[in-house]
Design an enzyme around this catalytic site. Structure first.
Site, PDB file in Angstrom:
ATOM      1  N   SER A  19     -23.540   9.072  -7.301  1.00 19.93           N
ATOM      2  CA  SER A  19     -22.656   9.771  -6.684  1.00 19.93           C
ATOM      3  C   SER A  19     -23.899  11.380  -5.834  1.00 19.93           C
ATOM      4  O   SER A  19     -25.017  11.339  -6.608  1.00 19.93           O
ATOM      5  CB  SER A  19     -22.433  10.569  -8.293  1.00 19.93           C
ATOM      6  OG  SER A  19     -22.299  11.185  -8.898  1.00 19.93           O
ATOM      7  N   ASP A  28     -21.470   6.263  -3.423  1.00 18.75           N
ATOM      8  CA  ASP A  28     -19.996   6.798  -4.697  1.00 18.75           C
ATOM      9  C   ASP A  28     -19.989   7.861  -3.987  1.00 18.75           C
ATOM     10  O   ASP A  28     -20.459   9.344  -3.751  1.00 18.75           O
ATOM     11  CB  ASP A  28     -20.631   6.393  -5.915  1.00 18.75           C
ATOM     12  CG  ASP A  28     -19.418   6.338  -6.316  1.00 18.75           C
ATOM     13  OD1 ASP A  28     -18.432   5.842  -6.198  1.00 18.75           O
ATOM     14  OD2 ASP A  28     -18.849   6.441  -7.867  1.00 18.75           O
ATOM     15  N   HIS A  29     -18.008   8.021  -3.525  1.00 14.89           N
ATOM     16  CA  HIS A  29     -17.705   9.750  -3.150  1.00 14.89           C
ATOM     17  C   HIS A  29     -18.175  10.583  -2.671  1.00 14.89           C
ATOM     18  O   HIS A  29     -18.274  11.170  -2.359  1.00 14.89           O
ATOM     19  CB  HIS A  29     -17.288  10.380  -4.506  1.00 14.89           C
ATOM     20  CG  HIS A  29     -16.283   8.814  -5.082  1.00 14.89           C
ATOM     21  ND1 HIS A  29     -14.620   9.795  -4.957  1.00 14.89           N
ATOM     22  CD2 HIS A  29     -16.354   8.489  -6.576  1.00 14.89           C
ATOM     23  CE1 HIS A  29     -14.303   8.619  -5.926  1.00 14.89           C
ATOM     24  NE2 HIS A  29     -14.811   7.643  -6.912  1.00 14.89           N
ATOM     25  N   ASP A  48     -15.451   9.528   0.987  1.00 14.73           N
ATOM     26  CA  ASP A  48     -13.721  10.080   0.232  1.00 14.73           C
ATOM     27  C   ASP A  48     -13.252  10.524   0.718  1.00 14.73           C
ATOM     28  O   ASP A  48     -13.687  12.156   1.029  1.00 14.73           O
ATOM     29  CB  ASP A  48     -13.720   9.830  -0.923  1.00 14.73           C
ATOM     30  CG  ASP A  48     -13.335   9.979  -1.759  1.00 14.73           C
ATOM     31  OD1 ASP A  48     -12.068   9.894  -0.960  1.00 14.73           O
ATOM     32  OD2 ASP A  48     -13.588  10.239  -3.131  1.00 14.73           O
ATOM     33  N   HIS A  93     -10.420   8.145 -13.280  1.00 12.51           N
ATOM     34  CA  HIS A  93     -11.171   8.260 -13.688  1.00 12.51           C
ATOM     35  C   HIS A  93     -11.846   8.636 -14.885  1.00 12.51           C
ATOM     36  O   HIS A  93     -10.831   9.752 -15.384  1.00 12.51           O
ATOM     37  CB  HIS A  93     -12.476   9.201 -12.436  1.00 12.51           C
ATOM     38  CG  HIS A  93     -12.469   8.444 -11.347  1.00 12.51           C
ATOM     39  ND1 HIS A  93     -11.651   9.256  -9.959  1.00 12.51           N
ATOM     40  CD2 HIS A  93     -13.236   7.541 -11.076  1.00 12.51           C
ATOM     41  CE1 HIS A  93     -12.519   8.456  -8.884  1.00 12.51           C
ATOM     42  NE2 HIS A  93     -13.883   6.989  -9.566  1.00 12.51           N
ATOM     43  N   ASN A 115     -15.493  -0.336 -10.452  1.00 13.87           N
ATOM     44  CA  ASN A 115     -16.775   0.326 -10.730  1.00 13.87           C
ATOM     45  C   ASN A 115     -16.312   0.733 -11.652  1.00 13.87           C
ATOM     46  O   ASN A 115     -14.889   0.923 -12.242  1.00 13.87           O
ATOM     47  CB  ASN A 115     -15.880   1.845  -9.775  1.00 13.87           C
ATOM     48  CG  ASN A 115     -15.944   2.005  -8.367  1.00 13.87           C
ATOM     49  OD1 ASN A 115     -16.648   0.252  -7.753  1.00 13.87           O
ATOM     50  ND2 ASN A 115     -16.211   3.136  -7.372  1.00 13.87           N
ATOM     51  N   ASP A 160     -18.525   3.183 -14.933  1.00 11.50           N
ATOM     52  CA  ASP A 160     -19.293   4.178 -14.939  1.00 11.50           C
ATOM     53  C   ASP A 160     -19.127   4.883 -16.177  1.00 11.50           C
ATOM     54  O   ASP A 160     -19.712   4.657 -17.349  1.00 11.50           O
ATOM     55  CB  ASP A 160     -19.106   5.532 -13.975  1.00 11.50           C
ATOM     56  CG  ASP A 160     -20.143   6.675 -13.983  1.00 11.50           C
ATOM     57  OD1 ASP A 160     -21.300   6.486 -15.081  1.00 11.50           O
ATOM     58  OD2 ASP A 160     -20.514   7.625 -13.563  1.00 11.50           O
ATOM     59  N   SER A 161     -17.291   5.203 -16.528  1.00 13.15           N
ATOM     60  CA  SER A 161     -17.103   5.505 -18.386  1.00 13.15           C
ATOM     61  C   SER A 161     -17.858   4.451 -19.261  1.00 13.15           C
ATOM     62  O   SER A 161     -18.399   5.669 -20.251  1.00 13.15           O
ATOM     63  CB  SER A 161     -15.943   6.338 -18.106  1.00 13.15           C
ATOM     64  OG  SER A 161     -15.097   7.466 -17.136  1.00 13.15           O
TER      65      SER A 161
HETATM   66  P1  13P Z   1     -14.253   5.483 -13.846  1.00 10.63           P
HETATM   67  O1  13P Z   1     -14.185   7.176 -14.539  1.00 10.63           O
HETATM   68  O2  13P Z   1     -13.492   4.037 -14.372  1.00 10.63           O
HETATM   69  O3  13P Z   1     -16.025   4.679 -15.179  1.00 10.63           O
HETATM   70  O4  13P Z   1     -14.329   5.091 -12.530  1.00 10.63           O
HETATM   71  C1  13P Z   1     -15.845   5.541 -12.337  1.00 10.63           C
HETATM   72  C2  13P Z   1     -16.056   4.909 -10.447  1.00 10.63           C
HETATM   73  O5  13P Z   1     -14.597   4.830 -10.287  1.00 10.63           O
HETATM   74  C3  13P Z   1     -16.870   5.785 -10.044  1.00 10.63           C
HETATM   75  O6  13P Z   1     -16.909   5.694  -8.609  1.00 10.63           O
HETATM   76  O1  G3H Z   2     -15.989   8.599  -9.600  1.00  9.78           O
HETATM   77  C1  G3H Z   2     -16.994   9.143  -9.920  1.00  9.78           C
HETATM   78  C2  G3H Z   2     -17.800   8.706 -10.954  1.00  9.78           C
HETATM   79  O2  G3H Z   2     -17.332   8.083 -12.162  1.00  9.78           O
HETATM   80  C3  G3H Z   2     -19.325   9.451 -10.740  1.00  9.78           C
HETATM   81  O3  G3H Z   2     -19.173  10.485 -11.760  1.00  9.78           O
HETATM   82  O4  G3H Z   2     -20.054  12.831  -9.679  1.00  9.78           O
HETATM   83  O5  G3H Z   2     -19.494  12.991 -12.810  1.00  9.78           O
HETATM   84  O6  G3H Z   2     -21.402  11.547 -11.129  1.00  9.78           O
HETATM   85  P1  G3H Z   2     -20.521  12.586 -11.481  1.00  9.78           P
HETATM   86 ZN    ZN Z   3     -14.872   6.382  -8.130  1.00  9.11          ZN
END
Ligand code: 13P
Ligand code: G3H
Ligand code: ZN
Length: 335
Positions: free
Chosen positions: A57, A95-96, A117, A191, A278, A280-281
């Protein structure tokens, strides 16, 4: 100096998405910001022979340094080979992405895939910006993900008060005007570790835990009807495992009423045209749970390897479980 991803052993998403849709599984897209996350992702995907998307990201680039992250991804290809995976399929994905310049910079640095995005922009501006990124990226055979619809929660710096599901009637126009290779949609995921407010959920009478509302599979079905066989992406797909939340809370953390997407819903999505999921969390939660527990149990420890090591191990367990039990991407490499 510009570098093409093909020269550093990465692949774009095109072929793996085709196989995933035809085979009824989904490619894991895991975010990374540090060495331990990357080690765990590569160990899990290489040992299980799964294609994998490494997501970076804008926040990750600011945190870890863009150049360093990109070379770490190059190193990841060699690490996967060392682990016995002769032909790894690793995508380095932005990402994004929120601007043409950021996407261009990633293409020039060796990313094999980018997301633009524009979902918070008016529709026509989203089309225009996405088209501009596609035109540039496709010159280098870099695949592009666009987004229609807004997820609730935090989309990088964009805070959406409530989600706006993707409008199925817009998807043909958007994909044909922009030329995107995949489309991120909004069907109720979001997210972070608080995907639903308690008032949107019911409570399990036995455990007292929150039970979230189902995803809008009717919207997904309507989108797939408009775009048969087109690659669909689900953001915000962490399941927020209760065991990690409990460990965090037990050892001094404070995550009341954290709630994610139930895994059975993600399994169902993975069997459809959703071919990128996706996460991440869940990695952040596993990392934090292991660090808090280790430091609480061993207060004299001050060597970061002694608490980052257990964090890495727990993330690897989590990534493997996603690959095998949720996405079904194990043993899906082309060769
Ligand atoms: P989560 O926060 O559910 O892990 O989503 C991550 C995500 O969409 C990254 O682009
Ligand atoms: O969608 C968001 C991802 O989890 C990335 O998060 O912008 O905190 O790195 P971040
Ligand atoms: Zn995302």
């Amino acid at each position: 100096m510009a570098v093409n991803y093909k020269n550093i052993g990465l692949v774009n998403t095109r072929e793996m998405f085709k196989r995933a849709i035809n085979g009824g599984w989904a490619v894991p897209a895991f975010n990374f910001n540090n060495l331990e996350q990357l080690q765990a992702i590569i160990k899990a995907s290489a040992e299980l022979k799964s294609p994998v998307i490494l997501q970076v990201s804008k926040g990750a680039r600011n945190y870890a340094n863009a150049t360093l992250l990109r070379y770490m991804a190059e190193g990841a290809v060699e690490y996967a080979k060392e682990l016995g995976c002769a032909n790894p399929e690793i995508v380095l994905h932005l990402d994004h992405g929120d601007s043409f310049e950021l996407c261009k910079n990633c293409v020039d640095m060796g990313f094999s895939s980018v997301m633009i995005d524009g979902s918070s922009l008016p529709y026509d501006k989203n089309v225009e910006l996405t088209r501009q990124v596609v035109d540039y990226a496709h010159k280098y055979d870099v695949t592009v993900e666009g987004e229609l619809g807004v997820l609730a929660g935090v989309e990088d710096e964009v805070q959406a008060e409530e989600s706006h599901y993707t409008k199925p009637e817009e998807v043909i126009d958007f994909t044909s005007k922009t030329g995107v290779d995949s489309l991120a949609i909004s069907i109720g995921t979001s997210h972070g570790a608080y995907k639903f407010k308690p008032e949107q959920c019911t409570r399990d009478p036995k455990t007292g835990r929150l039970v979230p509302p189902p995803l809008a599979f009717d919207v997904l079905d309507a989108i797939m009807k408009q775009l048969p066989g087109f690659p669909i992406v689900l953001h915000g797909s962490s399941s927020v495992p209760q065991e990690y939340v409990d460990i965090i809370n037990q050892y001094g953390g404070k995550l009341p009423d954290a709630v994610g997407i139930p895994e059975e819903q993600l399994r169902k999505a993975a069997k459809s045209a959703v071919c990128k999921i996706n996460i991440d969390s869940d990695s952040r939660l596993a990392f934090t749970a292991a660090v808090r527990k280790t430091l609480a149990e061993k207060p004299a420890e001050f060597d970061p390897r002694k608490f980052c090591g257990p964090a890495r191990d727990l993330m690897e367990v989590m990534y493997k479980q996603k690959i095998v039990d949720v996405l079904g991407s194990d043993n899906k490499l082309a060769k």
